[in-house]
Design a protein around this motif. Sequence first.
Motif, PDB file in Angstrom:
ATOM      1  N   THR A 110       0.840  -1.209   0.000  1.00  0.00           N
ATOM      2  CA  THR A 110       0.000   0.000   0.000  1.00  0.00           C
ATOM      3  C   THR A 110       0.872   1.256   0.000  1.00  0.00           C
ATOM      4  O   THR A 110       0.619   2.195  -0.768  1.00  0.00           O
ATOM      5  N   LEU A 111       1.888   1.284   0.847  1.00  0.00           N
ATOM      6  CA  LEU A 111       2.788   2.441   0.895  1.00  0.00           C
ATOM      7  C   LEU A 111       3.508   2.634  -0.441  1.00  0.00           C
ATOM      8  O   LEU A 111       3.638   3.760  -0.925  1.00  0.00           O
ATOM      9  N   ASP A 112       3.983   1.532  -1.046  1.00  0.00           N
ATOM     10  CA  ASP A 112       4.627   1.616  -2.357  1.00  0.00           C
ATOM     11  C   ASP A 112       3.673   2.151  -3.417  1.00  0.00           C
ATOM     12  O   ASP A 112       4.051   2.988  -4.232  1.00  0.00           O
ATOM     13  N   HIS A 113       2.444   1.657  -3.389  1.00  0.00           N
ATOM     14  CA  HIS A 113       1.462   2.054  -4.413  1.00  0.00           C
ATOM     15  C   HIS A 113       1.235   3.568  -4.416  1.00  0.00           C
ATOM     16  O   HIS A 113       1.125   4.193  -5.466  1.00  0.00           O
ATOM     17  N   PHE A 114       1.173   4.144  -3.235  1.00  0.00           N
ATOM     18  CA  PHE A 114       0.921   5.581  -3.126  1.00  0.00           C
ATOM     19  C   PHE A 114       2.211   6.405  -3.021  1.00  0.00           C
ATOM     20  O   PHE A 114       2.150   7.630  -2.934  1.00  0.00           O
ATOM     21  N   GLY A 115       3.369   5.748  -2.999  1.00  0.00           N
ATOM     22  CA  GLY A 115       4.634   6.458  -2.912  1.00  0.00           C
ATOM     23  C   GLY A 115       4.859   7.132  -1.566  1.00  0.00           C
ATOM     24  O   GLY A 115       5.590   8.111  -1.472  1.00  0.00           O
ATOM     25  N   ILE A 116       4.236   6.598  -0.519  1.00  0.00           N
ATOM     26  CA  ILE A 116       4.380   7.176   0.817  1.00  0.00           C
ATOM     27  C   ILE A 116       5.756   6.805   1.367  1.00  0.00           C
ATOM     28  O   ILE A 116       6.178   5.657   1.285  1.00  0.00           O
ATOM     29  N   PHE A 117       6.468   7.761   1.911  1.00  0.00           N
ATOM     30  CA  PHE A 117       7.807   7.642   2.491  1.00  0.00           C
ATOM     31  C   PHE A 117       8.917   7.529   1.440  1.00  0.00           C
ATOM     32  O   PHE A 117      10.082   7.451   1.795  1.00  0.00           O
ATOM     33  N   THR A 118       8.581   7.444   0.172  1.00  0.00           N
ATOM     34  CA  THR A 118       9.600   7.366  -0.879  1.00  0.00           C
ATOM     35  C   THR A 118       9.237   8.344  -1.983  1.00  0.00           C
ATOM     36  O   THR A 118       8.136   8.881  -2.022  1.00  0.00           O
TER      37      THR A 118
END
Length: 150
Positions: A110-118
Motif C-alpha cells: 500500500t505504501l509503495d502504491h501511493f509512494g508514501i515515504f519514498t
Amino acid sequence: MYMFFYLLLAIIGGTCIGFQAGINGVLGKRIGVIEASFVSFFIGTIILLLLVIFAGKGNILNVTNVSKWQLLGGALGVAYVSIMVAIVPKIGVASAITAVIVGQLLISVTLDHFGIFTNQRIPIDWYRISGLCLLLVSLLLIFKGNIKWF
C-alpha cells in the motif's frame, strides 16, 4: 553483488526477529507481557546507546528538528514487541511471524502504491496481488497446524 548482500542482510534481520519473538515470548510467560517488553527495550536501549557513543556517525541532536510523526517508530516498536510477547506463547513463533509478514507486506504494498515515504511509486499489479494471496494461503496453512481438530 551489493543487492545480494542487502538481501542476505534482510534475511539475517528476519532471523533475528524470529529469535526475538521466541525469546521474548518465553520471557513474557515468566515475568509478564509488559515487563518482558520493557526488559527487551531496556537492553536494546543500552546496546544502542553504546553504539551511538562508540560508532555513531550522525548527529542525535538533530532529532529536535524532525517532524514529530517521524518519532512514532519507537511507539510502533513497543506495540510490535508487546503484541509478539503476548501472542507467541498462544499461537507459536511460526504463526506469529507469518502473520507479522502478512501485515508488513500488506502495508508495504500500500505504501509503495501511493509512494508514501519514498519518491518512487510502485503500483499494485497482479504479481503483487498474487503474492499477497499466496502469503495469506501460507498463513492459513501454517496456522492450521495450531488448531487441534480432534
